[in-house]
Design a protein around this motif. Sequence first.
Motif, PDB file in Angstrom:
ATOM      1  N   SER A  30       0.843  -1.201   0.000  1.00  0.00           N
ATOM      2  CA  SER A  30       0.000   0.000   0.000  1.00  0.00           C
ATOM      3  C   SER A  30       0.875   1.247   0.000  1.00  0.00           C
ATOM      4  N   LEU A  31       0.412   2.261  -0.692  1.00  0.00           N
ATOM      5  CA  LEU A  31       1.104   3.538  -0.748  1.00  0.00           C
ATOM      6  C   LEU A  31       0.482   4.449   0.290  1.00  0.00           C
ATOM      7  N   THR A  32       1.225   4.718   1.351  1.00  0.00           N
ATOM      8  CA  THR A  32       0.717   5.600   2.395  1.00  0.00           C
ATOM      9  C   THR A  32       0.900   7.056   1.991  1.00  0.00           C
ATOM     10  N   ALA A  33       2.104   7.391   1.509  1.00  0.00           N
ATOM     11  CA  ALA A  33       2.379   8.768   1.080  1.00  0.00           C
ATOM     12  C   ALA A  33       3.558   8.782   0.127  1.00  0.00           C
ATOM     13  N   ALA A  34       3.511   9.685  -0.835  1.00  0.00           N
ATOM     14  CA  ALA A  34       4.649   9.916  -1.736  1.00  0.00           C
ATOM     15  C   ALA A  34       4.656  11.394  -2.098  1.00  0.00           C
ATOM     16  N   TRP A  35       5.695  12.079  -1.672  1.00  0.00           N
ATOM     17  CA  TRP A  35       5.831  13.516  -1.911  1.00  0.00           C
ATOM     18  C   TRP A  35       7.158  13.793  -2.599  1.00  0.00           C
ATOM     19  N   MET A  36       7.153  14.764  -3.494  1.00  0.00           N
ATOM     20  CA  MET A  36       8.403  15.164  -4.131  1.00  0.00           C
ATOM     21  C   MET A  36       8.607  16.662  -3.946  1.00  0.00           C
ATOM     22  N   ASN A  37       9.878  17.062  -3.964  1.00  0.00           N
ATOM     23  CA  ASN A  37      10.177  18.484  -3.815  1.00  0.00           C
ATOM     24  C   ASN A  37      10.097  19.184  -5.164  1.00  0.00           C
ATOM     25  N   TRP A  38      10.393  20.462  -5.186  1.00  0.00           N
ATOM     26  CA  TRP A  38      10.270  21.257  -6.413  1.00  0.00           C
ATOM     27  C   TRP A  38      11.245  20.829  -7.497  1.00  0.00           C
ATOM     28  N   LYS A  39      12.270  20.048  -7.121  1.00  0.00           N
ATOM     29  CA  LYS A  39      13.235  19.563  -8.101  1.00  0.00           C
ATOM     30  C   LYS A  39      12.794  18.238  -8.728  1.00  0.00           C
ATOM     31  N   GLY A  40      11.671  17.689  -8.281  1.00  0.00           N
ATOM     32  CA  GLY A  40      11.183  16.421  -8.804  1.00  0.00           C
ATOM     33  C   GLY A  40      11.795  15.212  -8.116  1.00  0.00           C
ATOM     34  N   VAL A  41      12.432  15.431  -6.972  1.00  0.00           N
ATOM     35  CA  VAL A  41      13.060  14.348  -6.210  1.00  0.00           C
ATOM     36  C   VAL A  41      12.137  13.945  -5.071  1.00  0.00           C
ATOM     37  N   ILE A  42      12.022  12.640  -4.833  1.00  0.00           N
ATOM     38  CA  ILE A  42      11.191  12.159  -3.728  1.00  0.00           C
ATOM     39  C   ILE A  42      11.748  12.702  -2.421  1.00  0.00           C
ATOM     40  N   SER A  43      10.908  13.399  -1.668  1.00  0.00           N
ATOM     41  CA  SER A  43      11.333  13.894  -0.368  1.00  0.00           C
ATOM     42  C   SER A  43      10.838  12.968   0.742  1.00  0.00           C
ATOM     43  N   ARG A  44       9.691  12.331   0.522  1.00  0.00           N
ATOM     44  CA  ARG A  44       9.143  11.414   1.520  1.00  0.00           C
ATOM     45  C   ARG A  44       8.260  10.394   0.820  1.00  0.00           C
ATOM     46  N   GLY A  98      18.209  14.446   1.717  1.00  0.00           N
ATOM     47  CA  GLY A  98      16.893  14.829   2.208  1.00  0.00           C
ATOM     48  C   GLY A  98      15.785  13.851   1.870  1.00  0.00           C
ATOM     49  N   THR A  99      16.076  12.800   1.114  1.00  0.00           N
ATOM     50  CA  THR A  99      15.067  11.809   0.766  1.00  0.00           C
ATOM     51  C   THR A  99      14.805  10.879   1.951  1.00  0.00           C
ATOM     52  N   ASP A 100      13.546  10.648   2.254  1.00  0.00           N
ATOM     53  CA  ASP A 100      13.145   9.670   3.269  1.00  0.00           C
ATOM     54  C   ASP A 100      12.257   8.653   2.588  1.00  0.00           C
ATOM     55  N   PHE A 101      12.682   7.400   2.554  1.00  0.00           N
ATOM     56  CA  PHE A 101      11.937   6.331   1.915  1.00  0.00           C
ATOM     57  C   PHE A 101      11.747   5.250   2.972  1.00  0.00           C
TER      58      PHE A 101
END
Length: 161
Positions: A96-110, A129-132
Amino acid sequence: MFGCLGLMSVLFVGAIGGGLFFVSRSSPAETPSPVVLFVDKGAADIRAVGNLDFKPAKTGSTLHDGETVKVTPNSSASLRFADGSTVRLAPESELSLTAAWMNWKGVISRAVLGQVQGRALYSVAGAPGTDFAVLTNAMSYEIRHGVFEVDVGLDGLETAK
């Protein structure tokens, strides 16, 4: 009289303009990241938020926060994040995908995923800064960059490499 009216106009326009500046500067720097499902072999199903039943999924389906993907027997699938991170799912896996966020550079932040069962290979492109995070019934696995595998057996036994 026109001097006072002109000054009030300048103050009004300045206040509105300044307010718009602060509104635009206070918008969040993170946005939801698209996560795309690819059915590599066989079939996979998706359960939408609030539903109890899984429905057949096609390659190119977008997975949203709160949704779950289940790979059928003798099948395989993968999830691809906007920054190039991937999750390869073995037959009979459920995630299951709980959350997926990316920053303004298009990199996954969380990114937070819940692995219910099966085997999954995670390849995190990551940047500073990526949290996976991968959550299971027994453990929490977190990585910023690299490759790892988690196997959750039907008997509850978990292995990670």
